[in-house]
Design an enzyme around this catalytic site. Structure first.
Site, PDB file in Angstrom:
ATOM      1  CE  LYS A 108      -4.182  -1.931   2.062  1.00 49.68           C
ATOM      2  NZ  LYS A 108      -5.154  -1.842   3.173  1.00 49.68           N
ATOM      3  CE  LYS A 193      -9.374  -8.013  -2.811  1.00 44.05           C
ATOM      4  NZ  LYS A 193      -9.133  -8.607  -1.481  1.00 44.05           N
ATOM      5  CE  LYS A 196     -14.988  -2.416   2.209  1.00 48.70           C
ATOM      6  NZ  LYS A 196     -14.290  -3.704   2.219  1.00 48.70           N
TER       7      LYS A 196
END
Length: 325
Positions: A108, A193, A196
């Protein structure tokens, strides 16, 4: 036996969250299982405060609307009076190298989506907060995928270290693999995938999307030009994704459902109707909860109070053994 599962309000709940986890929690959760909305974890990367607050409430409503017992659900930030001191104690027991090895931090912090935005210290330390989430509730088992197993291992290390150095205070948790569930892919890009936080809303089926929007998204789903109606995830990932969604809704295997159709169009029509009907009661119940904020606040307050009560003695013990309580 206490199992603890959390979900982060980094965006609206989608089909992957519901079919892959939430529905399973509601149907198969045990008497000691606990579920929480990890809103503090959503603060580790750039976010909008009002959106975070709204998404937290919405996700709490979705969990309850799905059929999870309200007294097993809580919101992470409602435990701040306990999580704050416990996280600090655990940070003081955690070595820098242990935190630096966390794969999610490496990935990240290298993400260029927010290029020019400094990497937040919270992104580096949040695995310790996750350890506090787990250890405060005395959880025995943490169902996680491969991407979170490393964080549970850190919680184990910190629990054992504290227990052996200062005295017995923590249950040493263990990571367990959840029962195989649907791995829903993005409709616009089935190589990734469904997420959100995806910037491409066209590929994400939100559980609160209206039926017509769900149908439009599914009709536009990426497939291929091969014309072979078979379940082949590697060769035909788009079609395989649609078959997996349909199979999950119908309680069958993807290969079973593939045998019942002769064209991609028929599959898309079937998926659209199955998803619309699967989400309909969830959407209606969620809207009912959100339209009664006083009731949702009451449920949230009760869940938070129960979670605080579960953790109170443990935190008192930890602070006393640490020399600061």
């Amino acid at each position: 036996m206490t199992r603890l599962s959390g979900i982060t309000p980094s965006g609206p709940a989608h089909a992957g969250n519901y079919l892959g986890a939430i529905r399973q929690w509601a149907r198969e959760g045990g008497a000691g299982d606990l579920y929480f909305v990890s809103d503090l974890h959503a603060m580790t990367t750039p976010y909008h405060p009002q959106k975070l607050r709204a998404r937290t409430r919405e996700l709490l409503a979705v969990l309850i609307a799905a059929g999870i017992e309200p007294d097993t659900v809580f919101v992470q930030s409602d435990l701040m009076p306990q999580l704050g001191p416990l996280t600090w104690v655990l940070e003081c027991a955690c070595a820098f190298g242990e935190a630096a090895r966390m794969t999610q931090f490496k990935e990240k912090s290298a993400d260029r989506t927010h290029e020019g935005t400094p990497v937040r210290v919270g992104l580096f330390t949040y695995p310790v907060l996750m350890a506090a989430d787990i250890l405060l509730q005395g959880a025995d088992e943490i169902p996680v995928g491969d991407d979170q197993a490393q964080h549970v291992e850190l919680a184990r290390v910190l629990a054992r270290r504290f227990n052996s150095t200062y005295g017995e205070a923590f249950v040493v948790p263990r990571a367990v693999m959840p029962r195989a569930a649907a791995r829903i892919r993005d409709l616009a890009d089935p190589t990734r995938k469904m997420a959100k936080s995806s910037s491409d809303a066209a590929g994400t089926l939100l559980v609160l999307d209206d039926p017509d929007l769900l149908r439009r998204k599914i009709k536009r789903a990426v497939t291929d030009s091969l014309g072979r109606l078979e379940y082949r995830p590697v060769e035909q990932p788009g079609l395989a994704n649609l078959l997996e969604i349909l199979a999950t809704c119908q309680g069958k295997s993807p290969r079973e459902v593939a045998a019942g159709y002769s064209s991609y169009g028929e599959v898309k029509d079937a998926v659209a109707e199955a998803v619309v009907e699967e989400f309909r009661p969830l959407r209606e119940r969620t809207h009912d909860l959100l339209s009664d904020p006083a009731e949702l606040d009451r449920v949230r307050a009760q869940g938070g109070a129960r979670a605080m009560e579960r953790g109170a003695h443990r935190l008192t013990t930890v602070l006393r053994l640490s020399g600061v309580g």
